[in-house]
Every structure is written in C-alpha cells, then in structure tokens.
Design an enzyme around this catalytic site. Structure first.
Site, PDB file in Angstrom:
ATOM      1  N   ASP A  47      62.516  71.435  81.884  1.00  0.00           N
ATOM      2  CA  ASP A  47      62.818  72.461  80.875  1.00  0.00           C
ATOM      3  C   ASP A  47      62.139  72.152  79.545  1.00  0.00           C
ATOM      4  OD1 ASP A  47      64.398  70.347  80.144  1.00  0.00           O
ATOM      5  OD2 ASP A  47      66.273  71.484  80.049  1.00  0.00           O
ATOM      6  N   SER A  48      61.432  71.008  79.466  1.00  0.00           N
ATOM      7  CA  SER A  48      60.587  70.765  78.287  1.00  0.00           C
ATOM      8  C   SER A  48      59.505  71.833  78.188  1.00  0.00           C
ATOM      9  CB  SER A  48      59.956  69.374  78.340  1.00  0.00           C
ATOM     10  OG  SER A  48      59.175  69.216  79.501  1.00  0.00           O
ATOM     11  N   ASP A  86      63.990  71.761  87.007  1.00  0.00           N
ATOM     12  CA  ASP A  86      65.180  71.523  86.168  1.00  0.00           C
ATOM     13  C   ASP A  86      66.113  72.715  86.194  1.00  0.00           C
ATOM     14  OD1 ASP A  86      65.005  68.995  85.109  1.00  0.00           O
ATOM     15  OD2 ASP A  86      64.187  69.630  83.169  1.00  0.00           O
ATOM     16  N   LYS A 116      66.874  69.161  89.293  1.00  0.00           N
ATOM     17  CA  LYS A 116      67.346  68.080  88.413  1.00  0.00           C
ATOM     18  C   LYS A 116      68.342  68.664  87.432  1.00  0.00           C
ATOM     19  CE  LYS A 116      64.662  66.121  85.045  1.00  0.00           C
ATOM     20  NZ  LYS A 116      65.422  66.465  83.819  1.00  0.00           N
ATOM     21  N   GLU A 118      71.095  67.397  84.011  1.00  0.00           N
ATOM     22  CA  GLU A 118      71.421  66.346  83.051  1.00  0.00           C
ATOM     23  C   GLU A 118      72.918  66.030  83.075  1.00  0.00           C
ATOM     24  OE1 GLU A 118      69.968  67.230  79.108  1.00  0.00           O
ATOM     25  OE2 GLU A 118      67.917  67.515  79.824  1.00  0.00           O
ATOM     26  N   GLU A 185      66.168  58.285  80.530  1.00  0.00           N
ATOM     27  CA  GLU A 185      65.321  58.700  79.392  1.00  0.00           C
ATOM     28  C   GLU A 185      65.683  57.918  78.134  1.00  0.00           C
ATOM     29  OE1 GLU A 185      64.716  62.895  78.682  1.00  0.00           O
ATOM     30  OE2 GLU A 185      63.659  62.468  76.800  1.00  0.00           O
TER      31      GLU A 185
HETATM   32  O1  KIV Z   1      62.044  68.514  80.970  1.00  0.00           O
HETATM   33  C1  KIV Z   1      61.446  67.428  81.086  1.00  0.00           C
HETATM   34  O2  KIV Z   1      60.243  67.317  80.819  1.00  0.00           O
HETATM   35  C2  KIV Z   1      62.208  66.274  81.540  1.00  0.00           C
HETATM   36  C3  KIV Z   1      61.537  64.941  81.469  1.00  0.00           C
HETATM   37  C4  KIV Z   1      61.657  64.454  80.088  1.00  0.00           C
HETATM   38  C5  KIV Z   1      62.092  63.980  82.451  1.00  0.00           C
HETATM   39  O3  KIV Z   1      63.341  66.395  81.909  1.00  0.00           O
END
Ligand code: KIV
Length: 273
Positions: A47-48, A86, A116, A118, A185
């Site tokens: 989600d970055s 994510d 993924k 969090e 992280e």
């Molecule tokens: O969204 C992302 O890029 C991430 C990485 C920082 C692992 O979750």
C-alpha cells in the site's frame, strides 16, 4: 536470473526459513513486475503505492480497489515470483468476516498468491480465520505505517530493550496464527535477530538488518525515484536524474523542432506500377 514459469507459492516461501535469503521487492506496474520477477522470489504490491504512485502523505487513504487494480497489472506482467497484495487500512480490521471478504476479492480479482496485513497480537485471530479458509497471509509487525495516526511518526522500533517484549509477542502471535512469513519493519538489529531466531516462519526485514531470513525494499526508493527515503534504504540506482535529463532533452528538442527527426517519421510508400 529466474525464467521458470511455475509461480512460487506461500508454502514454498515458508519452507525457505533459515535457508537461502528470500529476495523481495515491491512493484506496482506490469513492466517493472517483469523485471523484478526475473531476480526476486516475492513481489509485494504494497500500500506504499499510495505514497510512491499517488503522492499521498500516508497509506491511510489507499483503497481496496487501488490495490486490486495494481495487483492485477503486476500479475499480468510477471512470472514465477509469488505476488502478495497488501490489504489496505479499513479493509480488514473491523472483523474477521470483513477481512475474509476483502482478501477473497483480492485473490479472485488479481490472481495473486497471498495477502499481507499489518498488526500482531490484535490481528492473530483474523490471520487464523483467513488461513483456515484458504487465504495465505503474510504478517507485518514493528513499524506499521497504517497506524501513523495513533503512533504519530514513522520512527524505528525496539531501540530500547524495555520496548522489545510487545514487538516480539506480536511476531510470535502472527507466526502461531498460521502466517507463512512476517515483515519486520524498522526494528533495531538485536531485536530483529532475536525475533528471526524465535519464530518458525521467515522474517522478511525492511530496516531490520541482515539477521532476517529475507529482505524487502520499495522499488522506487531503491531506484532513486523517491525524493525522501528512510535511513534503511540503500539507493541501488539513481533513476531520478536520468528521467529528468531525458524529459528535459525531449522538451528542448520539441521546442527546437529537431524531434521528430527523419528516423521518427513514416515515409510515403513508393507508388505501385
Ligand atoms: O507497502 C509496502 O511497501 C510495505 C513494505 C514497506 C513492506 O508494506
């Protein structure tokens, strides 16, 4: 370089605990996904993307539809690598059922192999619920950027030994719940080493030292495209200045009417006799 056609699966990655380092990068486009998949085991559609592609300040506004659109593009552009997408903020925290609805949309609509999410102990029940129902889950503990509005800043975790216990408990809870791997992280090196040794699943580090079972970075950060990057990022390329140079040269040539030149235009066909 990897050119195999069979995609790696979550169990393949799980089985690599303690073995050859697991190489992971993010990608958000079909084109870069093809390149990343030739050298990496895992592509994360993180989600970055909200920050690196859309100029958002945080990952909080990212939607499930944004993740699915980019996840689908990455699947189309890549082979072999396990693609993980994510679950964005607000798409899984309310209940186990909400998490399953979001995760099943991601798996069906992108074709990716895992999701993924969090959170540690607070998400353990949800992770177990998803895994029991056929959704491979990668956990993410330590610095969890979706929590920015409660944690206040993107700072490293576990730099005081007194802070270690809850972070280690989070990683253990994710592993015990059935996640196939966990991202650590921005975690101080001794704690990352301790957690990697303590959990039975691969620990994938981002700013968590070489003690982890694998590494991940955000592609745009390591290519030198992101204006600001955290301390843990090593720039393996400097694409920013070369893109700037290319765009400037293009603009100059258009203004000077030297582009398109003779090589870039279509000539008339010779008339048929
Ligand atoms: O969204 C992302 O890029 C991430 C990485 C920082 C692992 O979750």
């Amino acid at each position: 370089m990897h050119d195999d056609i069979r995609r790696l699966t979550a169990p393949d990655i799980r089985a690599r605990k303690g073995g050859e380092p697991i190489v992971c990068l993010t990608s958000y486009h079909a084109h870069t996904a093809g390149t990343v998949a030739r050298y990496c085991d895992v592509i994360l559609v993180g989600d970055s993307l909200g920050m690196v592609m859309h100029g958002l300040e945080t990952t909080v506004p990212v939607t499930l539809d944004m993740m699915i659109l980019q996840g689908h593009a990455v699947m189309r552009g890549s082979r072999r690598a396990l693609v993980i997408v994510d679950l964005p903020f607000g798409s899984y925290e309310a209940s186990k059922e909400q998490a399953f609805a979001s995760a099943s949309r991601v798996l069906k609509e992108t074709g990716c192999g895992a999701v993924k999410l969090e959170g540690g102990r607070r998400m353990a029940e949800t992770i177990a619920f998803l895994v029991e129902r056929g959704v491979p889950v990668m956990g993410h503990v330590g610095l969890t950027p979706q929590a920015i509005n409660t944690i206040g800043s993107f700072r490293a975790q576990g730099r005081d030994e007194s802070d270690w216990a809850p972070i280690e408990a989070d990683a253990r809870a994710v592993a015990d719940a059935g996640a196939f791997a966990v991202v650590l992280e921005a975690i101080a090196e001794p704690l990352a080493r301790r957690i990697s040794g303590a959990v039975a699943i691969p620990a994938i580090g981002i700013g968590a030292s070489v003690a982890c079972d694998g590494q991940i970075l955000v592609l745009e950060d390591m290519l030198g495209l992101s204006p600001r990057v955290p301390k843990f990022v090593k720039r393996f390329g400097e694409l920013g200045p070369s893109i700037e140079r290319a765009v400037k040269n293009y603009a100059d040539e258009v203004r000077a009417r030297s582009f398109p030149g003779p090589d870039n235009v279509y000539a008339m066909r010779k008339p048929k006799r």
